[in-house]
Scaffold this motif. Sequence first.
Motif, PDB file in Angstrom:
ATOM      1  N   GLY A  52      15.792  60.437  42.587  1.00  0.00           N
ATOM      2  CA  GLY A  52      17.161  60.100  42.220  1.00  0.00           C
ATOM      3  C   GLY A  52      17.773  58.925  42.953  1.00  0.00           C
ATOM      4  O   GLY A  52      18.958  58.656  42.802  1.00  0.00           O
ATOM      5  N   LYS A  53      16.996  58.192  43.744  1.00  0.00           N
ATOM      6  CA  LYS A  53      17.527  57.022  44.461  1.00  0.00           C
ATOM      7  C   LYS A  53      17.469  55.782  43.573  1.00  0.00           C
ATOM      8  O   LYS A  53      16.524  55.594  42.797  1.00  0.00           O
ATOM      9  CB  LYS A  53      16.719  56.752  45.732  1.00  0.00           C
ATOM     10  CG  LYS A  53      16.956  57.753  46.820  1.00  0.00           C
ATOM     11  CD  LYS A  53      18.333  57.604  47.424  1.00  0.00           C
ATOM     12  CE  LYS A  53      18.569  58.469  48.606  1.00  0.00           C
ATOM     13  NZ  LYS A  53      18.593  59.858  48.400  1.00  0.00           N
ATOM     14  N   ALA A  54      18.460  54.927  43.685  1.00  0.00           N
ATOM     15  CA  ALA A  54      18.506  53.697  42.897  1.00  0.00           C
ATOM     16  C   ALA A  54      17.381  52.756  43.305  1.00  0.00           C
ATOM     17  O   ALA A  54      17.117  52.580  44.497  1.00  0.00           O
ATOM     18  CB  ALA A  54      19.851  53.005  43.094  1.00  0.00           C
ATOM     19  N   TYR A 110       6.090  58.327  61.328  1.00  0.00           N
ATOM     20  CA  TYR A 110       5.962  57.071  60.594  1.00  0.00           C
ATOM     21  C   TYR A 110       6.729  55.990  61.338  1.00  0.00           C
ATOM     22  O   TYR A 110       7.819  56.220  61.848  1.00  0.00           O
ATOM     23  CB  TYR A 110       6.531  57.202  59.182  1.00  0.00           C
ATOM     24  CG  TYR A 110       5.722  58.110  58.298  1.00  0.00           C
ATOM     25  CD1 TYR A 110       4.525  57.686  57.738  1.00  0.00           C
ATOM     26  CD2 TYR A 110       6.163  59.400  58.013  1.00  0.00           C
ATOM     27  CE1 TYR A 110       3.781  58.527  56.920  1.00  0.00           C
ATOM     28  CE2 TYR A 110       5.432  60.242  57.202  1.00  0.00           C
ATOM     29  CZ  TYR A 110       4.233  59.798  56.663  1.00  0.00           C
ATOM     30  OH  TYR A 110       3.506  60.634  55.854  1.00  0.00           O
ATOM     31  N   SER A 111       6.158  54.794  61.405  1.00  0.00           N
ATOM     32  CA  SER A 111       6.856  53.625  61.944  1.00  0.00           C
ATOM     33  C   SER A 111       7.422  52.857  60.754  1.00  0.00           C
ATOM     34  O   SER A 111       6.708  52.569  59.799  1.00  0.00           O
ATOM     35  CB  SER A 111       5.902  52.723  62.724  1.00  0.00           C
ATOM     36  OG  SER A 111       5.412  53.393  63.845  1.00  0.00           O
ATOM     37  N   LEU A 145      18.295  57.475  56.667  1.00  0.00           N
ATOM     38  CA  LEU A 145      17.867  56.297  55.913  1.00  0.00           C
ATOM     39  C   LEU A 145      17.686  56.719  54.464  1.00  0.00           C
ATOM     40  O   LEU A 145      16.932  57.645  54.177  1.00  0.00           O
ATOM     41  CB  LEU A 145      16.558  55.734  56.475  1.00  0.00           C
ATOM     42  CG  LEU A 145      15.947  54.564  55.709  1.00  0.00           C
ATOM     43  CD1 LEU A 145      16.881  53.357  55.655  1.00  0.00           C
ATOM     44  CD2 LEU A 145      14.609  54.167  56.319  1.00  0.00           C
ATOM     45  N   GLU A 146      18.397  56.046  53.577  1.00  0.00           N
ATOM     46  CA  GLU A 146      18.295  56.321  52.146  1.00  0.00           C
ATOM     47  C   GLU A 146      17.662  55.115  51.467  1.00  0.00           C
ATOM     48  O   GLU A 146      18.240  54.030  51.460  1.00  0.00           O
ATOM     49  CB  GLU A 146      19.677  56.571  51.542  1.00  0.00           C
ATOM     50  CG  GLU A 146      20.407  57.747  52.153  1.00  0.00           C
ATOM     51  CD  GLU A 146      21.817  57.850  51.632  1.00  0.00           C
ATOM     52  OE1 GLU A 146      21.978  58.108  50.418  1.00  0.00           O
ATOM     53  OE2 GLU A 146      22.742  57.651  52.436  1.00  0.00           O
ATOM     54  N   VAL A 152       9.757  58.948  49.690  1.00  0.00           N
ATOM     55  CA  VAL A 152       8.443  59.515  49.405  1.00  0.00           C
ATOM     56  C   VAL A 152       7.865  60.167  50.656  1.00  0.00           C
ATOM     57  O   VAL A 152       7.137  61.154  50.586  1.00  0.00           O
ATOM     58  CB  VAL A 152       7.489  58.423  48.870  1.00  0.00           C
ATOM     59  CG1 VAL A 152       6.082  58.943  48.687  1.00  0.00           C
ATOM     60  CG2 VAL A 152       8.032  57.846  47.567  1.00  0.00           C
ATOM     61  N   PHE A 153       8.205  59.653  51.848  1.00  0.00           N
ATOM     62  CA  PHE A 153       7.593  60.082  53.096  1.00  0.00           C
ATOM     63  C   PHE A 153       8.513  60.879  54.019  1.00  0.00           C
ATOM     64  O   PHE A 153       8.037  61.615  54.877  1.00  0.00           O
ATOM     65  CB  PHE A 153       7.073  58.860  53.873  1.00  0.00           C
ATOM     66  CG  PHE A 153       6.037  58.089  53.136  1.00  0.00           C
ATOM     67  CD1 PHE A 153       4.704  58.464  53.193  1.00  0.00           C
ATOM     68  CD2 PHE A 153       6.381  56.998  52.362  1.00  0.00           C
ATOM     69  CE1 PHE A 153       3.735  57.763  52.503  1.00  0.00           C
ATOM     70  CE2 PHE A 153       5.422  56.285  51.665  1.00  0.00           C
ATOM     71  CZ  PHE A 153       4.095  56.677  51.727  1.00  0.00           C
TER      72      PHE A 153
END
Length: 194
Positions: A52-54, A110-111, A145-146, A152-153
């Motif tokens: 659902g993110k733009a 994750y970096s 963070l959006e 995905v991660f």
Amino acid sequence: MITHDLRYILATVYGRTGIPFPALPVEGSNGMVADEYSQNLNREIQKVSKYGKALYGTNLLGRPVFLPAILDGLELQNPVVSITGKKTIVETPMVGGNGTVKEIINIQDYSIKIICTDMRPDNLWPEDGLHAVKELWAKNKALTLECALTDVFLQAKDNVVITGITLPEMMGIEYAQVYEINLVSDFYFELELI
């Protein structure tokens, strides 16, 4: 009038790279030319991710941005997001010297690196944007963070911590500021007492 060329600014700050789509070879050269592209180019454009993110946004100059990123409510300007993941693997040598046994111990954080180019429509130095990024940097807590790519991660909220920020030399470009934000993923855990 100043023209805003994002590729020129990033090439000035980070060094030149190849163009994304090379020009056609000069007629008469031995260069290979692909067959005509037969796919339908008038297809429907996907506007949101599966979460659902733009997938598209607009920067302060009114230009389209692919994969916009919002960090703790602040819309990052012209973000370029990259993610690196690693696993901790223990390798045990086999007797006789024929390979190793690999045990995956865990997946590390994750970096995430976000390179932003902040430009203002009035062609002034984007000082307000830098103050907003500095305020994020000063927060010593997990931030949200959006971004369609990172969704995905990462978990949905309180998913990153800022580990570093870099403002490279701008080589005399007065109307823009590039900054790089380095983050690591953060996960919340629930402790169950038995």
